[in-house]
Design a protein around this motif. Structure first.
Motif, PDB file in Angstrom:
ATOM      1  N   LEU A 122      33.287  14.022  51.797  1.00 28.66           N
ATOM      2  CA  LEU A 122      32.340  14.186  53.348  1.00 28.66           C
ATOM      3  C   LEU A 122      31.892  12.945  54.082  1.00 28.66           C
ATOM      4  O   LEU A 122      31.641  12.451  52.698  1.00 28.66           O
ATOM      5  N   SER A 123      30.964  12.502  54.954  1.00 31.77           N
ATOM      6  CA  SER A 123      30.664  11.211  55.661  1.00 31.77           C
ATOM      7  C   SER A 123      29.399  11.956  54.673  1.00 31.77           C
ATOM      8  O   SER A 123      28.813  12.991  54.412  1.00 31.77           O
ATOM      9  N   ALA A 130      23.218  17.847  54.916  1.00 29.20           N
ATOM     10  CA  ALA A 130      22.947  18.979  54.077  1.00 29.20           C
ATOM     11  C   ALA A 130      22.165  19.242  52.516  1.00 29.20           C
ATOM     12  O   ALA A 130      22.027  20.526  51.905  1.00 29.20           O
ATOM     13  N   GLY A 131      21.971  17.802  52.755  1.00 29.72           N
ATOM     14  CA  GLY A 131      20.723  18.103  51.312  1.00 29.72           C
ATOM     15  C   GLY A 131      21.309  17.440  49.917  1.00 29.72           C
ATOM     16  O   GLY A 131      21.008  18.398  48.974  1.00 29.72           O
ATOM     17  N   LEU A 132      22.720  17.019  49.644  1.00 25.74           N
ATOM     18  CA  LEU A 132      23.094  17.069  48.450  1.00 25.74           C
ATOM     19  C   LEU A 132      22.446  15.811  47.988  1.00 25.74           C
ATOM     20  O   LEU A 132      22.036  14.400  48.390  1.00 25.74           O
ATOM     21  N   ASN A 133      23.056  15.949  46.534  1.00 23.31           N
ATOM     22  CA  ASN A 133      22.263  14.558  45.836  1.00 23.31           C
ATOM     23  C   ASN A 133      23.746  13.895  44.687  1.00 23.31           C
ATOM     24  O   ASN A 133      24.097  14.235  44.717  1.00 23.31           O
ATOM     25  N   SER A 155      30.033  14.761  44.007  1.00 25.15           N
ATOM     26  CA  SER A 155      28.435  15.290  44.532  1.00 25.15           C
ATOM     27  C   SER A 155      29.153  16.457  44.091  1.00 25.15           C
ATOM     28  O   SER A 155      31.008  17.036  43.645  1.00 25.15           O
ATOM     29  N   SER A 156      28.283  17.354  44.721  1.00 26.95           N
ATOM     30  CA  SER A 156      28.709  19.062  44.777  1.00 26.95           C
ATOM     31  C   SER A 156      28.244  20.209  45.645  1.00 26.95           C
ATOM     32  O   SER A 156      26.947  19.589  45.839  1.00 26.95           O
ATOM     33  N   ILE A 157      29.070  21.095  46.219  1.00 24.99           N
ATOM     34  CA  ILE A 157      28.589  21.750  47.430  1.00 24.99           C
ATOM     35  C   ILE A 157      28.146  23.187  47.057  1.00 24.99           C
ATOM     36  O   ILE A 157      29.231  23.928  45.562  1.00 24.99           O
ATOM     37  N   PRO A 171      33.089  20.476  44.223  1.00 24.13           N
ATOM     38  CA  PRO A 171      32.897  19.001  43.300  1.00 24.13           C
ATOM     39  C   PRO A 171      33.268  18.748  44.596  1.00 24.13           C
ATOM     40  O   PRO A 171      33.940  18.903  45.940  1.00 24.13           O
ATOM     41  N   VAL A 172      32.650  17.142  45.434  1.00 23.59           N
ATOM     42  CA  VAL A 172      32.315  17.016  46.626  1.00 23.59           C
ATOM     43  C   VAL A 172      32.450  15.324  45.943  1.00 23.59           C
ATOM     44  O   VAL A 172      31.855  14.488  44.974  1.00 23.59           O
TER      45      VAL A 172
END
Length: 206
Positions: A122-123, A130-133, A155-157, A171-172
């Motif tokens: 992901l960019s 998306a509010g990823l941590n 991170s993780s979606i 996982p990302v």
């Protein structure tokens, strides 16, 4: 004239030049010359047909992705995705790649589907939306890309959705080096019942 038309024109010009050179270099009767010319034309037509078929089936696109060829930003408009039962069919875009509109935790995002990518990427703008941590202050993971080695954060979606296809807890990696690019990699594709290219379309079956 677009790229495909230019390539076709160049192909035929080269074919005519080679055929003409071969005929000029031989002292044959007109009947033999005609048969030789037709043979050369048939050979080039066959090769061009195979090349065109490979493009339509997506084989050249897949090889380009696996070898890490450069990919530009997503085209401004994408061909519509078709639902076929539980599967979705994604037509190849004008740039020769497969792009899809998806959603990350309910936030829309555009992705390149790349079977040559091990992990979904992901960019930073997409990850933030998306509010990823992900902690940019923590040590990251070094990845090798077409542009060299870059540092990314794990991170993780919670959910990645493409029509009827959904992946949970995926996982990302996130990195500013990705620019505006989002990529669906093999860690997503391997969760599907099946995926592949059929008649120039990427088919995803959950």
């Amino acid at each position: 004239m677009d790229g495909d038309q230019a390539a076709s024109t160049l192909w035929y010009v080269l074919a005519l030049v080679l055929v003409g050179s071969a005929l000029i270099g031989r002292r044959l009767a007109w009947g033999s010359l005609l048969r030789l010319a037709l043979l050369w034309v048939a050979i080039f037509a066959g090769l061009f047909g195979l090349f065109t078929l490979a493009q339509q089936q997506g084989y050249l696109t897949g090889r380009w992705a696996e070898e890490g060829g450069p990919v530009s930003d997503a085209p401004p408009t994408l061909p519509p995705v078709r639902a076929e039962g539980q599967a979705i069919r994604i037509p190849v875009a004008r740039d020769g790649h497969y792009w899809v509109e998806a959603s990350i935790n309910g936030t829309p995002a555009r992705f390149l589907i790349d079977s040559g990518a091990t992990v979904t990427a992901l960019s930073e703008p997409t990850a933030r939306a998306a509010g990823l941590n992900y902690d940019i202050g923590e040590p990251g993971v070094v990845m090798t890309t077409a542009n060299g080695k870059v540092e990314a954060r794990r991170s993780s979606i919670a959910t990645l959705t493409i029509g009827p296809v959904t992946a949970s807890d995926l996982p990302v990696v996130v990195s500013p080096a990705f620019g505006e690019m989002n990529v669906i990699g093999m860690n997503m594709l391997s969760r599907l019942k099946s995926w592949g290219v059929q008649n120039g379309e990427m088919v995803l079956t959950p």
